[in-house]
Design an enzyme around this catalytic site. Sequence first.
Site, PDB file in Angstrom:
ATOM      1  N   PRO A   1       8.290  -7.250  -1.226  1.00  0.00           N
ATOM      2  CA  PRO A   1       8.770  -8.117  -2.304  1.00  0.00           C
ATOM      3  C   PRO A   1       8.842  -7.372  -3.631  1.00  0.00           C
ATOM      4  O   PRO A   1       7.925  -6.650  -3.997  1.00  0.00           O
ATOM      5  CB  PRO A   1       7.718  -9.230  -2.352  1.00  0.00           C
ATOM      6  CG  PRO A   1       7.165  -9.271  -0.968  1.00  0.00           C
ATOM      7  CD  PRO A   1       7.161  -7.842  -0.495  1.00  0.00           C
ATOM      8  N   GLU A   2       9.951  -7.536  -4.318  1.00  0.00           N
ATOM      9  CA  GLU A   2      10.154  -6.875  -5.601  1.00  0.00           C
ATOM     10  C   GLU A   2      10.018  -7.901  -6.725  1.00  0.00           C
ATOM     11  O   GLU A   2       9.618  -9.044  -6.494  1.00  0.00           O
ATOM     12  CB  GLU A   2      11.519  -6.184  -5.616  1.00  0.00           C
ATOM     13  CG  GLU A   2      11.639  -5.095  -4.559  1.00  0.00           C
ATOM     14  CD  GLU A   2      12.932  -4.312  -4.644  1.00  0.00           C
ATOM     15  OE1 GLU A   2      13.617  -4.377  -5.681  1.00  0.00           O
ATOM     16  OE2 GLU A   2      13.266  -3.621  -3.669  1.00  0.00           O
TER      17      GLU A   2
ATOM     18  N   HIS B   1      -3.076 -15.439  10.085  1.00  0.00           N
ATOM     19  CA  HIS B   1      -3.125 -14.477   8.983  1.00  0.00           C
ATOM     20  C   HIS B   1      -3.333 -15.130   7.619  1.00  0.00           C
ATOM     21  O   HIS B   1      -2.985 -14.545   6.602  1.00  0.00           O
ATOM     22  CB  HIS B   1      -1.840 -13.643   8.982  1.00  0.00           C
ATOM     23  CG  HIS B   1      -1.627 -12.880  10.258  1.00  0.00           C
ATOM     24  ND1 HIS B   1      -2.471 -11.876  10.667  1.00  0.00           N
ATOM     25  CD2 HIS B   1      -0.665 -13.001  11.221  1.00  0.00           C
ATOM     26  CE1 HIS B   1      -2.035 -11.387  11.832  1.00  0.00           C
ATOM     27  NE2 HIS B   1      -0.946 -12.055  12.179  1.00  0.00           N
TER      28      HIS B   1
ATOM     29  N   ARG C   1       0.167  -8.027   7.496  1.00  0.00           N
ATOM     30  CA  ARG C   1      -0.102  -6.584   7.502  1.00  0.00           C
ATOM     31  C   ARG C   1      -1.307  -6.195   6.660  1.00  0.00           C
ATOM     32  O   ARG C   1      -1.766  -5.053   6.704  1.00  0.00           O
ATOM     33  CB  ARG C   1       1.139  -5.826   7.031  1.00  0.00           C
ATOM     34  CG  ARG C   1       2.362  -6.074   7.898  1.00  0.00           C
ATOM     35  CD  ARG C   1       3.500  -5.170   7.484  1.00  0.00           C
ATOM     36  NE  ARG C   1       4.747  -5.542   8.118  1.00  0.00           N
ATOM     37  CZ  ARG C   1       5.904  -4.903   7.942  1.00  0.00           C
ATOM     38  NH1 ARG C   1       5.954  -3.853   7.140  1.00  0.00           N
ATOM     39  NH2 ARG C   1       6.993  -5.303   8.553  1.00  0.00           N
TER      40      ARG C   1
ATOM     41  N   ARG D   1      13.802  14.282 -18.211  1.00  0.00           N
ATOM     42  CA  ARG D   1      13.655  13.909 -16.797  1.00  0.00           C
ATOM     43  C   ARG D   1      14.801  14.524 -15.988  1.00  0.00           C
ATOM     44  O   ARG D   1      15.951  14.102 -16.104  1.00  0.00           O
ATOM     45  CB  ARG D   1      13.676  12.391 -16.639  1.00  0.00           C
ATOM     46  CG  ARG D   1      12.545  11.642 -17.351  1.00  0.00           C
ATOM     47  CD  ARG D   1      11.222  11.838 -16.622  1.00  0.00           C
ATOM     48  NE  ARG D   1      10.182  11.028 -17.218  1.00  0.00           N
ATOM     49  CZ  ARG D   1       9.739   9.875 -16.702  1.00  0.00           C
ATOM     50  NH1 ARG D   1      10.261   9.414 -15.589  1.00  0.00           N
ATOM     51  NH2 ARG D   1       8.790   9.199 -17.306  1.00  0.00           N
TER      52      ARG D   1
END
Length: 277
Positions: free
Chosen positions: A2-3, A91, A113, A158
């Site tokens: 998830p972002e 879970h 997980r 950069r």
Amino acid sequence: MPELPEVEVTRRGVAPHIDGRIVDSVLTRREGLRWPFPPGLSDLLAGQRILHTGRRGKYLLIAFDHGTLIIHLGMSGHLRVLPPDTAVKKHDHFDLVVEGDAGRQVLRMNDPRRFGAVLWHPGDDGELDQHILLRGLGVEPLEAGFSGELLYRETRRRSAPIKQVLLAGDIVVGVGNIYACESLFRAGISPKTPAARIGRERYNRLAEAIRLILSEAIVQGGSTLRDFIAVNGQSGYFQQTYFVYDRAGVPCRNCGAEIRQIKQGQRSTFYCVHCQK
């Protein structure tokens, strides 16, 4: 994983059910997830009022007078607000039980997980930036401090590809793999371009693209990632509007050229050679 949009969708779904509520208890069904659960968490939070929920990057923040509960969904975690008599699934590892006008409700974390995290940081909001997981994060892309000028100024030395710089999170936070690919496409910038070679005008376009892409994803409930489920049990549908992500080998929606896939820093990058220079 998830972002930012998925975590913001979760925050907005959770907030009406827990903001201002009193914690009744905390239940844990194992010693921890990615890290151990804070010891004595139920004693620490029972009887305390939740001030508000917030978000920093991909971290959900639940604020109290004496500290903040920090929750990370990891790769497969999700939160649901449920009636207290809801059967526990395999879970379901963490419950925050709250009392409110609607009676007792449970904020439950399910994480198959176990890469998620539930952590405690003592002190007020002003001290949160000192937490080891938060102190190196860049500016929020949906807040006023984010701009093309910021990207330009912070990337002059950069040499890494711009896609990698966005994912690093020390300049701008929360722009993960999916939304970095989509934002670079919308801005017309190749993900392989060294960050220092991009000028102000192109960075202005990129900053605007990042804001728009993230905002659109939030409105659409995020993306249907493999394990992401929103608080209401539904998945988002932003993936239906992807222009490049996960579309390797199919025609570009803009020009018809084949979308390509490469590896950058062990992550898949998707882009259009014709549209992104």
